[in-house]
Write an enzyme that holds these catalytic residues in place. Structure first.
Site, mmCIF file in Angstrom:
data_model
loop_
_atom_site.group_PDB
_atom_site.id
_atom_site.type_symbol
_atom_site.label_atom_id
_atom_site.label_comp_id
_atom_site.label_asym_id
_atom_site.label_seq_id
_atom_site.Cartn_x
_atom_site.Cartn_y
_atom_site.Cartn_z
ATOM 1 N N ARG A 138 -2.555 -1.971 -3.453
ATOM 2 C CA ARG A 138 -3.681 -1.062 -3.304
ATOM 3 C C ARG A 138 -3.491 0.092 -4.279
ATOM 4 N NH1 ARG A 138 -4.626 3.744 0.898
ATOM 5 N NH2 ARG A 138 -6.765 4.202 0.284
ATOM 6 N N ARG B 41 -10.003 17.009 7.409
ATOM 7 C CA ARG B 41 -10.778 17.409 6.226
ATOM 8 C C ARG B 41 -12.170 17.872 6.635
ATOM 9 N NH1 ARG B 41 -9.764 12.018 2.796
ATOM 10 N NH2 ARG B 41 -7.981 11.590 4.142
ATOM 11 N N ASN C 65 0.876 -1.169 0.000
ATOM 12 C CA ASN C 65 0.000 0.000 0.000
ATOM 13 C C ASN C 65 0.911 1.216 0.000
ATOM 14 O OD1 ASN C 65 -1.693 2.112 0.618
ATOM 15 N ND2 ASN C 65 -2.744 1.070 2.317
ATOM 16 N N GLU D 136 -8.046 -4.180 5.198
ATOM 17 C CA GLU D 136 -7.960 -3.997 3.752
ATOM 18 C C GLU D 136 -6.870 -4.877 3.143
ATOM 19 O OE1 GLU D 136 -8.134 0.026 5.181
ATOM 20 O OE2 GLU D 136 -8.807 0.641 3.192
ATOM 21 N N HIS E 250 -12.234 4.161 -0.130
ATOM 22 C CA HIS E 250 -12.295 3.167 0.951
ATOM 23 C C HIS E 250 -13.102 1.938 0.534
ATOM 24 C CE1 HIS E 250 -11.963 6.659 4.065
ATOM 25 N NE2 HIS E 250 -10.767 6.136 3.887
#
Ligand code: ADP
Length: 379
Positions: free
Chosen positions: A90, A240, A7, A363, A179
């Site tokens: 990923r 964010r 990743n 993940e 996601h």
């Protein structure tokens, strides 16, 4: 059979090695601050940690170093790299083209680079990581697992913005969602926990980590999700803003005499839990400070939960009911307050108890499983 996952972020590479037959994660780690003078590797084997400060000028040298650790007599798990059968990567953005995980060839690699125009911060590191891994593992099949893939089944009415349709045609401006690997993983885990087939379930999955997004998952397919063209839309996050009135961008540029980049920097890095509380983007800090009476820490937490609730409400309508709400990722898995508040407030709204599951997301594991499925199908 051993499957390695990568990743790649802007200056880091997370890796994990799985033994497929047992599902065991043999070793994992992260190379950090690649390309700086402070680069290092944090490696872990069976709970034991090892840190190595080492010069990692680029992705190639980082992956080379990772291979050295994977094959290290003390810290590794394989004798040499030929024992690694496949590699899963990923990749954040696959545009409208990639709806499932795919075997990487020259064409796929070129398309990943092409979609850097939609994910300028995320796809280039994945591209570089894949190139380096292909050099270091010649002939080893490599698979791309896209964050956007799971959401590609959304209906048009959910993924289009109310903008001139030509902008969609010209620039592919639409909701993509992110996601996806996590939402898919926890949706499958929820079905197992509920002992029901996923195709019979309506789920609302909430990935609440550094980035936060929420998805309406109907019969195993994402039908709407809160992140949009970029991962800025939707829930309030660590730094964010999530949803804001787009008109405030030009307003702020004018009032504060700032460039569009500077305003975007505010929305991406100075907002959310951090911006509202004025102290931290980390939910742990905020919970501790709120406990001691810090008002804006409390406000940030309240706003965070309110947004989650509001989106759950919207997706209850989208799905016409729900079998379970799933909370996952760093904040979702570790903040009982969110679960208890949602439990109480949603039950009030619906007049019945809503099932809320807290499930660990993984993940990397799904990337490894997909990688195996892709190479198996090829054989
Ligand atoms: P990412 O989205 O980068 O994978 P994570 O899922 O690891 O991030 O989530 C990281 C966030 O999870 C941290 O910023 C922190 O706010 C939150 N977190 C981690 N552990 C806890 C905890 N024990 N209690 C509350 N929040 C936590």
């Amino acid at each position: 059979m051993n499957i390695l996952t990568f990743n790649c972020g802007s200056s880091s590479i997370k890796y994990q090695l799985f033994r497929r037959e047992t599902g065991e994660a043999l070793v994992k780690g992260i190379a950090e601050k690649i390309g700086t003078s402070e680069s290092y590797l944090n490696h872990e084997k069976q709970g034991k940690k090892h840190r190595q400060d080492v010069a990692l000028p680029d992705y190639y040298s980082a992956i080379e170093m990772i291979v050295r650790l994977l094959t290290d007599p003390q810290w590794g798990a394989v004798r040499d790299k030929t024992e690694i059968a496949a590699i899963g990567h990923r990749v954040v953005h696959g545009g409208e083209e990639f709806t499932v995980s795919v075997l990487i060839d020259a064409h796929v690699l070129q398309r990943i680079q092409y979609y850097a125009k939609l994910a300028p911060l995320h796809n280039p590191p994945a591209y570089n990581g894949i190139k380096a891994a292909r050099k270091l593992f010649p002939g080893v099949p490599q698979v791309a697992v896209f964050d956007t893939a799971f959401h590609q089944g959304m209906p048009e009415e959910a993924f289009l913005y109310g903008l001139p349709y030509d902008l969609y045609r010209k620039y592919c401006i639409r909701r993509y969602g992110f996601h996806g690997t996590s939402h898919r993983y926890v949706a499958e885990a929820a079905a197992k926990a509920l002992k029901k087939p996923l195709r019979s379930l309506k789920l609302i999955t909430c990935h609440l980590g550094n980035g936060c997004s929420i998805s309406a998952v109907k019969h195993g397919r994402s039908v709407d999700t809160s992140m949009g063209f970029t991962p800025l839309e939707g829930l309030m996050m660590g730094t964010r803003s999530g949803d804001v009135d787009p008109a405030l961008i030009s307003y702020l540029m004018e009032r504060e005499k700032r460039s569009v980049q500077e305003v975007m920097e505010v929305l991406n890095r100075k907002s959310g839990l951090f911006g509202v509380s004025g102290i931290s983007n980390d939910m742990r800090d905020l919970l501790a400070r709120a406990e001691k009476g810090h008002k804006r820490a409390r406000l940030a937490i309240d706003m965070f939960i309110y947004r989650v609730k509001k989106y759950i409400g919207a997706y209850l309508a989208v799905l016409n009911g729900v079998d379970a709400v799933v909370l996952t990722a760093g904040i979702g898995e570790n903040t009982p307050l969110i679960k208890s508040r949602l439990q109480q407030e949603l039950s009030n709204v619906l007049g019945k108890r809503v099932k809320i599951l807290t499930l660990h997301t993984d993940e990397e594991r799904l990337i490894a499983e997909d990688t195996y499925a892709v190479i198996k199908a090829r054989r």
